[in-house]
Write a protein that holds these residues in place. Structure first.
Motif, PDB file in Angstrom:
ATOM      1  N   VAL A   7      58.228  52.310  -1.163  1.00  0.00           N
ATOM      2  CA  VAL A   7      56.902  51.689  -1.189  1.00  0.00           C
ATOM      3  C   VAL A   7      56.799  50.667  -0.054  1.00  0.00           C
ATOM      4  O   VAL A   7      55.763  50.566   0.616  1.00  0.00           O
ATOM      5  CB  VAL A   7      56.608  51.044  -2.567  1.00  0.00           C
ATOM      6  N   GLU A  61      51.564  55.124  -2.426  1.00  0.00           N
ATOM      7  CA  GLU A  61      52.312  54.201  -3.285  1.00  0.00           C
ATOM      8  C   GLU A  61      52.263  54.661  -4.735  1.00  0.00           C
ATOM      9  O   GLU A  61      53.288  54.656  -5.428  1.00  0.00           O
ATOM     10  CB  GLU A  61      51.732  52.785  -3.176  1.00  0.00           C
ATOM     11  N   LYS A  89      54.098  50.639   2.999  1.00  0.00           N
ATOM     12  CA  LYS A  89      53.291  49.463   3.373  1.00  0.00           C
ATOM     13  C   LYS A  89      53.477  49.123   4.850  1.00  0.00           C
ATOM     14  O   LYS A  89      52.512  48.809   5.551  1.00  0.00           O
ATOM     15  CB  LYS A  89      53.659  48.265   2.501  1.00  0.00           C
TER      16      LYS A  89
END
Length: 186
Positions: free
Chosen positions: A115, A180, A119
């Motif tokens: 994740v 995500e 990002k």
């Protein structure tokens, strides 16, 4: 109109930036087997680097199993070597005809790491879109200084450019949120 050309070029570059991000997201492992994870791997095939997708066919008979069928059985060792050297963290199984990649279940810790990668890559894409906006704004201001663009046209074009930038940043945010979610629910 000059500003329309600049905006069209800007839109095209922003589309390419988001398409690149989509490709990057495809290469991030979710615990499911997918050919996207390995098809771009470079294989040393008789002295030249060749993408795996040109050397083999792929199938996914089970959600966690990827089967790679080389067109040339002599390339199996080179394909196996490239997969082991990659950052997939999977040991290939070979029966002389096909290569099998069994994807293990992702741990919660590994999901969180992935994740963070999502990002980071989405932020890189946002920065790329903003850099494209900055370059387009610079071009528009240069045309205005040369007298090829009026001040009103410049203002209109900058507003359109801002709207375009927000549109692509929203697309990036949506793609990142989707990826995500995919990472955490598997």
């Amino acid at each position: 109109m000059i500003q329309d050309d600049v905006l069209a070029e800007c839109r095209d570059k922003m589309k390419k930036a988001t398409a690149h991000l989509q490709g990057e997201f495809g290469g991030i492992r979710t615990g499911r087997a997918t050919p996207v994870l390995v098809e771009k791997l470079k294989i040393d095939y008789y002295g030249s680097d060749v993408p795996l997708q040109q050397l083999a066919g792929f199938s996914v008979p089970e959600p966690r199993l990827l089967v790679i069928t080389p067109y040339d059985k002599g390339a199996i060792k080179a394909i196996e070597k490239a997969i082991q050297a990659s950052d997939l963290g999977i040991t290939p199984g070979n029966d002389g005809q096909v290569i099998r990649l069994a994807f293990p279940q992702l741990t919660a810790e590994r999901r969180k790491e992935l994740v963070k990668v999502v990002k980071h890559r989405s932020e890189d894409a946002r920065v790329a879109v903003r850099n494209i906006r900055r370059a387009a704004r610079h071009d528009l201001e240069a045309f205005e200084k040369e007298g090829e663009l009026s001040e009103d046209d410049l203002d209109r074009a900058e507003k359109d450019l801002e709207k375009l930038t927000h549109e692509f940043v929203a697309d990036i945010d949506q793609m990142a949120a989707h990826k995500e979610q995919e990472m955490l629910e598997v």
